[in-house]
Design a protein around this motif. Structure first.
Motif, mmCIF file in Angstrom:
data_model
loop_
_atom_site.group_PDB
_atom_site.id
_atom_site.type_symbol
_atom_site.label_atom_id
_atom_site.label_comp_id
_atom_site.label_asym_id
_atom_site.label_seq_id
_atom_site.Cartn_x
_atom_site.Cartn_y
_atom_site.Cartn_z
ATOM 1 N N TYR A 129 14.415 -15.516 13.838
ATOM 2 C CA TYR A 129 14.195 -14.090 13.541
ATOM 3 C C TYR A 129 13.374 -13.854 12.280
ATOM 4 O O TYR A 129 12.615 -12.887 12.193
ATOM 5 C CB TYR A 129 15.532 -13.340 13.470
ATOM 6 N N GLY A 130 13.479 -14.760 11.299
ATOM 7 C CA GLY A 130 12.735 -14.582 10.049
ATOM 8 C C GLY A 130 11.240 -14.754 10.194
ATOM 9 O O GLY A 130 10.479 -14.412 9.288
ATOM 10 N N ASN A 131 10.796 -15.295 11.337
ATOM 11 C CA ASN A 131 9.366 -15.498 11.585
ATOM 12 C C ASN A 131 8.793 -14.447 12.531
ATOM 13 O O ASN A 131 7.697 -14.615 13.059
ATOM 14 C CB ASN A 131 9.113 -16.902 12.148
ATOM 15 N N ILE A 132 9.558 -13.375 12.738
ATOM 16 C CA ILE A 132 9.118 -12.292 13.623
ATOM 17 C C ILE A 132 9.225 -10.977 12.855
ATOM 18 O O ILE A 132 10.252 -10.694 12.241
ATOM 19 C CB ILE A 132 9.991 -12.208 14.898
ATOM 20 N N MET A 133 8.144 -10.183 12.902
ATOM 21 C CA MET A 133 8.142 -8.888 12.209
ATOM 22 C C MET A 133 7.849 -7.785 13.211
ATOM 23 O O MET A 133 7.162 -8.002 14.208
ATOM 24 C CB MET A 133 7.106 -8.896 11.085
ATOM 25 N N ILE A 141 4.827 -14.824 12.489
ATOM 26 C CA ILE A 141 4.296 -15.416 11.249
ATOM 27 C C ILE A 141 4.787 -16.866 11.093
ATOM 28 O O ILE A 141 5.657 -17.315 11.839
ATOM 29 C CB ILE A 141 4.688 -14.582 10.007
ATOM 30 N N ASP A 142 4.242 -17.555 10.107
ATOM 31 C CA ASP A 142 4.653 -18.913 9.711
ATOM 32 C C ASP A 142 4.418 -19.935 10.818
ATOM 33 O O ASP A 142 5.249 -20.119 11.694
ATOM 34 C CB ASP A 142 6.125 -18.938 9.276
ATOM 35 N N GLN A 198 7.679 -11.762 -2.634
ATOM 36 C CA GLN A 198 6.882 -10.527 -2.571
ATOM 37 C C GLN A 198 6.385 -10.263 -3.992
ATOM 38 O O GLN A 198 7.166 -10.272 -4.940
ATOM 39 C CB GLN A 198 7.749 -9.355 -2.098
ATOM 40 N N ARG A 211 8.815 -4.742 9.242
ATOM 41 C CA ARG A 211 10.149 -5.232 8.900
ATOM 42 C C ARG A 211 10.375 -6.606 9.529
ATOM 43 O O ARG A 211 10.113 -6.803 10.715
ATOM 44 C CB ARG A 211 11.180 -4.228 9.426
ATOM 45 N N THR A 212 10.860 -7.542 8.711
ATOM 46 C CA THR A 212 11.275 -8.839 9.261
ATOM 47 C C THR A 212 12.551 -8.613 10.063
ATOM 48 O O THR A 212 13.443 -7.887 9.623
ATOM 49 C CB THR A 212 11.534 -9.845 8.130
ATOM 50 N N SER A 247 16.200 -9.121 11.780
ATOM 51 C CA SER A 247 17.484 -9.691 11.354
ATOM 52 C C SER A 247 18.067 -10.443 12.547
ATOM 53 O O SER A 247 17.575 -10.317 13.676
ATOM 54 C CB SER A 247 18.437 -8.575 10.928
#
Length: 337
Positions: A200-204, A215-216, A45, A109-110, A112
């Motif tokens: 989960y890290g690719n969903i906001m 994302i990604d 960021q 928010r990404t 968790s």
């Protein structure tokens, strides 16, 4: 603003300076904050105060991982990213440099690991996934999974020591891929544009509007939708933000009721007709069988990543767990195949 000051390449800094100028800012007090959880790229960021100094401007810098071109075609990924961006599906592309890019910072928010078990969030993901799968992506609409598995197996074999090849039973996997392709491919399976890495890290999520952004897209391609759903379910076993991010807990894999609910919501997004119990049952069965292809693929990914990636992650142990799951679940899911 030399790159040594903030760890970013000089080209990235020039793009940031140009962006700031176009927005009427000057880059004073630039902050570079590493974001955890990425295992293919390094993600940061970037923030700096606006001209009025009342708030911060934020963008995202993505530095491509060393050697990860063995996994996907970067130009394909950029084309997908731009297509998504143009169709309001993800962040805007703000600039490119040789080993990375600058993206719009999404004010959401990404997720968790625990969010994936939240029934309300899971329902939103199911609906968003259907929307993603229905995208009419330019290019050939053929299943990419089996070619990718064979390509990654070749790469894993070429990089592995004889001891690693034996430990991971790499010589047996050509036949396993052939068995899976023959057993899992059937004429009436749903094919869509799949994300293929829906952890989960690719969903906001936007907490106010409850809208989901995926994302990604490095691994995105056309595939059976059952494969993509099974990948998402398998990711529920992972938490990449613990002291041992490589350790998987398959006790967290969703139970039958959770899987039925997810698939029902997914299929209900198709239109006015509610899915039949038979359609739901068929997709759930397909999803379970495709977990095997997921375990193979990400097992191979772990082996290759150990040899090409500098990110601090125990890729070999991760690979061992995924391939262990493959051999454990295969008799139950495929019978005597």
């Amino acid at each position: 603003m030399a790159s040594v000051e903030n760890g970013l390449p000089g080209e990235a800094n020039r793009i940031l300076k140009s962006l700031a100028s176009s927005w009427g800012d000057t880059i004073d007090g630039l902050q570079v904050i590493p974001l955890k959880g990425a295992m293919t790229n390094e993600v940061y960021q970037i923030k700096w105060p606006t001209k009025e100094k009342k708030q911060s401007r934020k963008v995202l810098a993505r530095i491509y991982g060393e050697g990860v071109e063995v996994f996907f075609d970067r130009e394909d990924e950029i084309r997908t990213f731009e297509f998504m961006s143009n169709h309001g599906q993800g962040p805007r592309l703000l600039g490119r440099f040789p080993n990375g890019r600058i993206e719009e910072f999404i004010h959401a928010r990404t997720l968790s690991a625990s969010d994936l078990c939240d029934p309300d969030i899971s329902a939103l993901i199911a609906a968003k996934m259907k929307e993603f799968h229905d995208l009419d992506m330019p290019g050939p609409k053929k299943v990419f999974l089996w070619d990718r598995l064979r390509n990654w197996l070749r790469t894993a074999k070429s990089m592995s020591s004889p001891e690693e090849a034996v430990a991971f039973r790499l010589d047996a996997l050509d036949e396993e891929i052939a068995i899976l392709e023959k057993t899992l491919s059937h004429d009436n399976q749903l094919i869509g544009f799949c994300h293929n890495d829906l952890q989960y890290g690719n969903i906001m999520i936007d907490e106010e509007t409850k809208s989901i952004t995926i994302i990604d897209y490095e691994y995105a391609s056309y595939n059976p939708v059952a494969y993509d759903i099974s990948n998402h379910f398998c990711e529920m076993a992972a938490d990449y933000h613990t002291e041992t991010p490589h350790i998987l807990d398959y006790e967290k894999y969703p139970g039958l009721e959770e899987r039925q609910k997810f698939v029902r919501i997914y299929l209900s997004c198709s239109g006015s007709n509610q899915p039949s119990d038979l359609e739901i049952k068929q997709l759930i069965q397909d999803v379970e069988k495709y977990t095997l292809a997921n375990h193979l693929l990400w097992g191979l990914w772990g082996i290759i990543s150990e040899h090409v990636n500098e990110i601090d992650f125990d890729y070999m142990e991760y690979a061992r767990q995924r391939l262990q799951q493959y051999w454990l679940r295969k008799p139950e899911l495929l019978g005597s195949s």
